[in-house]
Motif scaffolding. Structure first.
Motif, mmCIF file in Angstrom:
data_model
loop_
_atom_site.group_PDB
_atom_site.id
_atom_site.type_symbol
_atom_site.label_atom_id
_atom_site.label_comp_id
_atom_site.label_asym_id
_atom_site.label_seq_id
_atom_site.Cartn_x
_atom_site.Cartn_y
_atom_site.Cartn_z
ATOM 1 N N SER A 247 11.542 -7.659 12.779
ATOM 2 C CA SER A 247 11.792 -8.394 11.532
ATOM 3 C C SER A 247 10.493 -8.557 10.757
ATOM 4 C CB SER A 247 12.349 -9.795 11.766
ATOM 5 O OG SER A 247 13.154 -9.827 12.859
ATOM 6 N N PHE A 248 9.425 -8.862 11.503
ATOM 7 C CA PHE A 248 8.143 -9.041 10.823
ATOM 8 C C PHE A 248 7.747 -7.765 10.073
ATOM 9 C CE2 PHE A 248 3.659 -7.902 11.052
ATOM 10 C CZ PHE A 248 3.193 -8.772 10.086
ATOM 11 N N LEU A 249 7.854 -6.622 10.748
ATOM 12 C CA LEU A 249 7.436 -5.373 10.100
ATOM 13 C C LEU A 249 8.311 -5.073 8.882
ATOM 14 C CD1 LEU A 249 6.503 -3.186 13.204
ATOM 15 C CD2 LEU A 249 4.947 -4.154 11.506
ATOM 16 N N GLY A 250 9.582 -5.459 8.958
ATOM 17 C CA GLY A 250 10.473 -5.296 7.797
ATOM 18 C C GLY A 250 9.903 -6.057 6.601
ATOM 19 N N GLY A 251 9.490 -7.285 6.845
ATOM 20 C CA GLY A 251 8.922 -8.123 5.785
ATOM 21 C C GLY A 251 7.618 -7.540 5.261
ATOM 22 N N LEU A 252 6.803 -7.032 6.185
ATOM 23 C CA LEU A 252 5.501 -6.495 5.796
ATOM 24 C C LEU A 252 5.665 -5.252 4.904
ATOM 25 C CD1 LEU A 252 2.470 -6.699 6.020
ATOM 26 C CD2 LEU A 252 2.567 -5.477 8.181
ATOM 27 N N HIS A 253 6.590 -4.375 5.295
ATOM 28 C CA HIS A 253 6.843 -3.182 4.461
ATOM 29 C C HIS A 253 7.294 -3.612 3.058
ATOM 30 C CE1 HIS A 253 6.788 0.448 7.209
ATOM 31 N NE2 HIS A 253 6.628 -0.533 8.061
ATOM 32 N N TYR A 254 8.132 -4.638 3.013
ATOM 33 C CA TYR A 254 8.624 -5.137 1.724
ATOM 34 C C TYR A 254 7.440 -5.606 0.863
ATOM 35 C CZ TYR A 254 10.795 -8.408 -1.594
ATOM 36 O OH TYR A 254 11.169 -9.072 -2.729
ATOM 37 N N GLU A 255 6.543 -6.419 1.482
ATOM 38 C CA GLU A 255 5.380 -6.938 0.724
ATOM 39 C C GLU A 255 4.499 -5.802 0.229
ATOM 40 O OE1 GLU A 255 3.258 -10.737 0.942
ATOM 41 O OE2 GLU A 255 3.528 -10.472 3.095
ATOM 42 N N MET A 256 4.294 -4.796 1.092
ATOM 43 C CA MET A 256 3.431 -3.670 0.690
ATOM 44 C C MET A 256 4.030 -2.949 -0.512
ATOM 45 S SD MET A 256 2.412 -2.116 4.372
ATOM 46 C CE MET A 256 0.856 -1.339 4.310
ATOM 47 N N ARG A 257 5.352 -2.755 -0.469
ATOM 48 C CA ARG A 257 6.006 -2.053 -1.595
ATOM 49 C C ARG A 257 5.870 -2.850 -2.883
ATOM 50 N NH1 ARG A 257 9.829 -0.628 2.259
ATOM 51 N NH2 ARG A 257 11.204 -2.349 1.739
ATOM 52 N N LYS A 258 6.175 -4.153 -2.797
ATOM 53 C CA LYS A 258 6.173 -4.995 -4.005
ATOM 54 C C LYS A 258 4.762 -5.118 -4.601
ATOM 55 C CE LYS A 258 10.099 -7.049 -4.922
ATOM 56 N NZ LYS A 258 10.769 -6.836 -6.204
ATOM 57 N N ILE A 259 3.801 -5.437 -3.732
ATOM 58 C CA ILE A 259 2.422 -5.611 -4.222
ATOM 59 C C ILE A 259 1.898 -4.269 -4.733
ATOM 60 C CG2 ILE A 259 0.028 -6.193 -3.546
ATOM 61 C CD1 ILE A 259 1.760 -8.704 -3.672
ATOM 62 N N GLY A 260 2.199 -3.199 -3.978
ATOM 63 C CA GLY A 260 1.759 -1.858 -4.397
ATOM 64 C C GLY A 260 2.321 -1.509 -5.772
ATOM 65 N N ALA A 261 3.611 -1.823 -5.995
ATOM 66 C CA ALA A 261 4.242 -1.502 -7.280
ATOM 67 C C ALA A 261 3.548 -2.278 -8.407
ATOM 68 C CB ALA A 261 5.731 -1.848 -7.232
ATOM 69 N N TRP A 262 3.209 -3.534 -8.133
ATOM 70 C CA TRP A 262 2.536 -4.344 -9.159
ATOM 71 C C TRP A 262 1.169 -3.731 -9.497
ATOM 72 C CZ3 TRP A 262 -2.048 -6.837 -9.836
ATOM 73 C CH2 TRP A 262 -2.138 -7.685 -10.946
ATOM 74 N N LEU A 263 0.419 -3.345 -8.459
ATOM 75 C CA LEU A 263 -0.919 -2.775 -8.689
ATOM 76 C C LEU A 263 -0.816 -1.488 -9.512
ATOM 77 C CD1 LEU A 263 -2.410 -3.256 -5.090
ATOM 78 C CD2 LEU A 263 -3.075 -4.526 -7.123
ATOM 79 N N LYS A 264 0.188 -0.663 -9.179
ATOM 80 C CA LYS A 264 0.358 0.605 -9.915
ATOM 81 C C LYS A 264 0.703 0.319 -11.375
ATOM 82 C CE LYS A 264 1.806 3.685 -6.185
ATOM 83 N NZ LYS A 264 2.957 4.209 -5.445
ATOM 84 N N GLU A 265 1.634 -0.610 -11.559
ATOM 85 C CA GLU A 265 2.091 -0.922 -12.914
ATOM 86 C C GLU A 265 0.930 -1.433 -13.778
ATOM 87 O OE1 GLU A 265 5.185 -3.950 -13.021
ATOM 88 O OE2 GLU A 265 4.463 -4.441 -15.055
ATOM 89 N N LYS A 266 0.060 -2.254 -13.185
ATOM 90 C CA LYS A 266 -1.031 -2.844 -13.975
ATOM 91 C C LYS A 266 -2.295 -1.981 -13.979
ATOM 92 C CE LYS A 266 1.299 -6.587 -14.749
ATOM 93 N NZ LYS A 266 1.816 -6.934 -16.050
ATOM 94 N N GLY A 267 -2.278 -0.917 -13.197
ATOM 95 C CA GLY A 267 -3.468 -0.053 -13.140
ATOM 96 C C GLY A 267 -4.644 -0.735 -12.452
#
Ligand code: SF4
Length: 503
Positions: A205-225
């Motif tokens: 369950s923890f790794l599920g949450g961690l993958h989710y955070e990586m995707r969300k934060i990663g998407a934000w970083l990409k969007e904002k450059g």
């Protein structure tokens, strides 16, 4: 030690006086009143005009008296807060001096009780203050010894050599990823670390949450450059999870984070040698992990047993060689000065063993009794070295590293650290950890994802710091990681908005 303070009634002085008392005594209590049960009494006189003039007299149980006085200009213009700061500083000066005389202990860091002394020097350099003036100010304002000022300067020089753009990295971020599992829990540990055995459900369950955070934060970083400077996997022990789980995690990192190939450094803590396997080393290599940490802490078997690290000294050495053969060419090792039962003999042995391995970097910690650790709760069971022996071991570490080509490149202090010393990261030149410099010097935002991960948001314009902590235990994390991720993105949006960028 119970200290009664007379002549100062303002409660805002209590905390700084208590923090300084803690530098001298293992157990101390400062009381801002007359107290018949006190071991010593300190009578202050504070006169404020255009200057602040402070005198203090310490009287012990035998009526022996130790006195000191000091005066300092008060800013003629300036807020009430700034004036109070000067008064507190003057009071701290005389207080430190009478306690030094009374105990015979010299505090090489002076009245400084903060965690990051080098930050003070960076600040002065950023403000354009010439170095000799900056050094004199550190000496005058905080009573820091020459020896420690030289150490600070050496570290700052090294940091600026490794990260020449350190002062202009506020538009980038670094990432900390917390994995809260370990094979067993060590006695001195206060990190979020849960014994992994029999917890596969919780790990999944923890790794599920961690993958989710990586995707969300990663998407934000990409969007904002926004670029990533460095990534650090800590915990716990991030290599406690299986090779397959590690493989999927790094695959996620490459898919989610922007431009991973240009990240300056990716570190994975493999602290516990008992977690390292050839398969996991292959995974680290496959994903170009630059740097790992294998932590012996001590090379004395009885010590490892006493502190609950269920691995052997031989295992540390074998795993180091295994990592080398697998092509890991930037390995850090941690040693701790002052572990229970250890003195100069054991520490000298640890240095002699380190000499056979010569890792690229060596971090020398001094044991600290953190409130929540098993060791602190059962302090009487753990016999630790006296202050003078701890100092001797620190000197040995300095001499050994210098004679083997290592240079100090970061340091931090902790509360309740043995001998009021510091933790110092030494490295062979150009093998320093960029992430460690980022976390210590607070020059850019660090986004913490995963369990127990603290985020530190630094406003790119004002430099103001906002802290934000993810839950420490996997259960709470699993229940709330989505909300925590949203919250962080909200803060990031405010900080990195178009109208909050440096002119
Ligand atoms: S290996 Fe490190 S994180 Fe894990 S229990 Fe020991 S000290 Fe804590």
């Amino acid at each position: 030690m119970r200290i009664s303070i007379l002549g100062i009634e303002d409660d805002r002085f209590h905390r700084p006086l208590q923090l300084i008392a803690n530098l001298f005594f293992e157990e101390s209590q400062v009381v801002m009143a007359n107290d018949a049960t006190a071991d010593v009494e300190i009578m202050f006189s504070v006169l404020i005009s255009e200057k602040v003039a402070v005198t203090a007299e310490l009287k012990d149980g035998t009526n022996q008296v130790f006195a000191s006085s000091f005066q300092k200009e008060l800013p003629s213009v300036g807020s009430e807060k700034e004036r109070l700061k000067v008064v507190k500083n003057a009071v701290s000066h005389v207080y430190l001096r009478v306690l030094q005389e009374f105990t015979g202990i010299t505090q090489k860091w002076g009245i400084l009780t903060g965690v990051r002394p080098t930050k003070l020097l960076h600040k002065k350099i950023r403000e354009g203050i010439p170095l000799d003036t900056a050094h004199r100010q550190l000496q005058d304002d905080y009573l820091i010894s020459d020896e420690k000022i030289q150490l600070m300067q050496q570290i700052v020089d090294r940091q600026l050599a490794v990260v020449p753009d350190l002062y202009s990295l506020r538009q980038e971020v670094s990432i900390y990823i917390g994995i809260p599992f370990c094979p067993t829990k060590c006695a001195y540990c206060t990190f979020p670390a849960y014994a992994i055995n029999g917890k596969q459900g919780s790990v999944d369950s923890f790794l599920g949450g961690l993958h989710y955070e990586m995707r969300k934060i990663g998407a934000w970083l990409k969007e904002k450059g926004v670029k990533i400077t460095a990534v650090y996997y800590g915990g716990g022990t991030p290599t406690s999870i299986t090779a397959e789980e590690m493989d999927m995690l790094y695959e996620e990192m490459y898919a989610s984070f922007p431009d991973v190939a240009t990240i300056r450094e990716i570190t994975v803590e493999a602290g516990r040698p008992d977690t390292i396997t050839p398969e996991k080393l292959d995974v680290l290599k496959k994903w170009n992990i630059d740097r790992i940490s294998i932590n012996p802490q001590s090379y004395t078997q009885e010590t490892l047993k006493a502190i609950g690290r269920h691995h052997t000294v031989t295992e540390t050495i074998d795993k180091f060689h295994m990592a080398r053969s697998a092509g890991m060419n930037n390995i850090n090792m941690d040693l701790i000065i002052g572990l229970p039962g250890e003195g100069v003999t054991e520490f000298t042995h640890s240095l002699a063993e380190t000499e056979k391995l010569l890792p690229e970097s060596l971090t020398v910690h001094t044991l600290s009794f953190k409130r929540a650790s098993e060791m602190t709760k059962n302090k009487e069971r753990y016999k630790v070295a006296e202050r003078s022996e701890v100092e001797k071991m620190m000197e040995l570490a300095q001499e050994w590293t210098a004679s083997h080509g290592y240079v100090p490149y970061y340091l931090y202090r902790q509360k309740n650290i043995l001998g009021n010393l510091e933790n110092v990261g030494y490295s062979l030149p150009n093998q320093e950890s960029i992430y460690n410099i980022m976390i210590m010097e607070e020059q850019q935002t660090i986004i913490g994802i995963g369990c127990g991960a603290s985020s530190k948001f630094i406003d790119p314009v004002s430099g103001k710091i906002t802290h934000f902590a993810n839950p420490k235990d996997p259960k709470s994390y699993n229940e709330s990681f989505e909300a925590y991720t949203d919250e962080k993105i909200k803060i990031l949006n405010e900080l990195f908005s178009a109208n909050n960028s440096p002119a």
